[in-house]
Scaffold this motif. Structure first.
Motif, PDB file in Angstrom:
ATOM      1  N   UNK A  54       0.800  58.890  43.926  1.00 55.84           N
ATOM      2  CA  UNK A  54       1.697  59.846  43.302  1.00 55.84           C
ATOM      3  C   UNK A  54       1.649  59.705  41.787  1.00 55.84           C
ATOM      4  N   UNK A  55       1.596  58.485  41.299  1.00 55.79           N
ATOM      5  CA  UNK A  55       1.505  58.275  39.845  1.00 55.79           C
ATOM      6  C   UNK A  55       0.196  58.828  39.300  1.00 55.79           C
ATOM      7  N   UNK A  56      -0.886  58.701  40.041  1.00 54.24           N
ATOM      8  CA  UNK A  56      -2.168  59.261  39.605  1.00 54.24           C
ATOM      9  C   UNK A  56      -2.106  60.783  39.549  1.00 54.24           C
ATOM     10  N   UNK A  57      -1.461  61.363  40.546  1.00 54.97           N
ATOM     11  CA  UNK A  57      -1.309  62.819  40.559  1.00 54.97           C
ATOM     12  C   UNK A  57      -0.509  63.296  39.345  1.00 54.97           C
ATOM     13  N   UNK A  60       7.187  66.031  34.572  1.00 60.14           N
ATOM     14  CA  UNK A  60       5.911  65.817  33.886  1.00 60.14           C
ATOM     15  C   UNK A  60       5.254  67.143  33.540  1.00 60.14           C
ATOM     16  N   UNK A  61       5.189  68.067  34.534  1.00 61.82           N
ATOM     17  CA  UNK A  61       4.472  69.315  34.327  1.00 61.82           C
ATOM     18  C   UNK A  61       5.185  70.304  33.439  1.00 61.82           C
ATOM     19  N   UNK A  62       6.514  70.376  33.544  1.00 62.23           N
ATOM     20  CA  UNK A  62       7.274  71.370  32.796  1.00 62.23           C
ATOM     21  C   UNK A  62       8.252  70.730  31.825  1.00 62.23           C
ATOM     22  N   UNK A  96      -1.327  66.198  36.532  1.00 60.47           N
ATOM     23  CA  UNK A  96      -0.321  67.224  36.260  1.00 60.47           C
ATOM     24  C   UNK A  96      -0.046  67.342  34.764  1.00 60.47           C
ATOM     25  N   UNK A  97       0.043  66.205  34.087  1.00 57.77           N
ATOM     26  CA  UNK A  97       0.299  66.201  32.646  1.00 57.77           C
ATOM     27  C   UNK A  97      -0.802  66.944  31.888  1.00 57.77           C
ATOM     28  N   UNK A  98      -2.058  66.661  32.205  1.00 61.88           N
ATOM     29  CA  UNK A  98      -3.172  67.305  31.512  1.00 61.88           C
ATOM     30  C   UNK A  98      -3.184  68.811  31.750  1.00 61.88           C
ATOM     31  N   UNK A 148      -7.942  75.818  41.367  1.00 62.41           N
ATOM     32  CA  UNK A 148      -6.933  76.399  40.488  1.00 62.41           C
ATOM     33  C   UNK A 148      -7.060  75.901  39.060  1.00 62.41           C
ATOM     34  N   UNK A 149      -7.373  74.633  38.892  1.00 60.46           N
ATOM     35  CA  UNK A 149      -7.565  74.073  37.545  1.00 60.46           C
ATOM     36  C   UNK A 149      -8.733  74.751  36.831  1.00 60.46           C
TER      37      UNK A 149
END
Length: 343
Positions: free
Chosen positions: A199-202, A329-331, A206-208, A268-269
């Motif tokens: 989850x931390x890797x994901x 993290x994402x928003x 997400x941040x990038x 999607x990326x």
């Protein structure tokens, strides 16, 4: 009842999200100041989202947290509308608005995947597609309305729809299942982060991704306005992206079953990367508006798979916290960076 909430949220988001930077300009906020406002709102999500997630999973329950946050979000939206022109007042009310908003999306997503269950979680996109449908129609309607009367009423419309969401939420039949156990100083957030290295890797990915998105998407409306376009073109582009989202989200279930969740997320990326590039190179406002359809494709694939990925990596009783941390993290963190750089 859950599908009804997604339908209503699509209308609320359409009144606010695509037109926000244009609304700020109408209130006298410069592009650089817009970047600061976006970063401030993102910081509010960093603080607020984990708190809302913890409360939903350990204290209040998801449905009650959603209802409380809906009321507070509506009040904050009206405060922003009443704040008048100028940077300071707009920035302050926007930050409060963003902090309250963290109680909505992550909780609704958690309610949806808990309703689907572990074995059918990949079908989340079929439910979420209804929000994209009403988002698309409402973006076009709001674009026509704001072209005629100006952007001043967008937060009033948002607040009014939030009250409808509150009324509809009373029809939910969601059992209150609270997470039991010791959480430490960081509460449920610490438990979620400590339980799953994957989850931390994901979260790093997400941040990038959302750093790039925030630096590009938030300023497309300003670019359209600078090149001679207006609210109608902004609304048309957002509506086009929303319409594309509907079939893409509904097909994301089949795509993930055939190719795997990770492959769909990566696709999607890649589409987002193409969109970011073209949005930077194209100046024609009509073409730029049309090119926002790429955002619809990319968001449908990335967002649906993100919700499912969090559901796969997090304990079911901590779904709200997991979704809230991912949204933080994402928003939250990502827009602080992307908003400032983009501005």
């Amino acid at each position: 009842s859950i599908q009804g909430l997604f339908l209503l949220f699509g209308v609320a988001i359409a009144a606010f999200f695509p037109f926000f930077s244009a609304f700020l300009r109408a209130r006298g906020v410069s592009p650089a100041e817009t970047g600061v406002v976006i970063a401030g709102m993102a910081f509010a999500r960093v603080v607020g989202n984990p708190i809302w997630g913890h409360l939903a999973d350990t204290r209040l329950g998801r449905a009650r947290t959603l209802q409380i946050g809906t009321v507070l979000s509506a009040v904050a939206g009206l405060a922003m509308w009443l704040s008048g022109d100028g940077f300071v007042a707009i920035a302050a009310t926007s930050i409060v608005f963003a902090g309250m908003g963290g109680s909505l999306g992550p909780n609704l997503d958690a309610i949806a995947i808990a309703h689907l269950g572990e074995g059918n979680m990949h079908a989340y996109g079929r439910i979420r597609g209804w929000e994209s449908f009403t988002y698309a129609l409402s973006c076009l309607a709001c674009g026509l309305l704001f072209e005629a009367i100006g952007l001043d009423l967008n937060m009033v419309i948002y607040a009014a729809v939030c009250l409808v969401v509150l009324a509809w939420s009373t029809t939910l039949r969601v059992p209150t299942v609270l997470h039991v156990g010791e959480h430490g100083r960081l509460g449920a957030v610490g438990t979620v982060l400590g339980e799953s290295p994957r989850f931390r890797s994901f979260l790093s990915a997400t941040l990038l991704l959302w750093f790039g998105f925030s630096g590009a998407w938030n300023f497309i409306p300003l670019k359209i306005l600078d090149q001679g376009g207006g609210p109608l073109l902004i609304g048309f582009g957002a509506a086009l992206g929303g319409l594309v989202e509907v079939p893409m989200m509904r097909s994301s279930s089949n795509l993930s079953e055939r190719f795997g969740i990770r492959a769909v997320f990566m696709a999607g990326c890649i589409v987002y990367a193409l969109g970011f590039l073209l949005w930077g190179l194209v100046d024609d406002p009509q073409v730029l508006s049309i090119l926002t359809f790429l955002e619809g494709i990319a968001f449908a694939l990335v967002f649906t798979m993100s919700v499912v990925i969090v559901g796969k990596l997090v304990t079911p009783t901590l779904y709200s916290t997991g979704q809230a941390v991912a949204a933080t993290v994402g928003f939250g963190v990502a827009p602080i960076l992307g908003g400032l750089v983009g501005g």
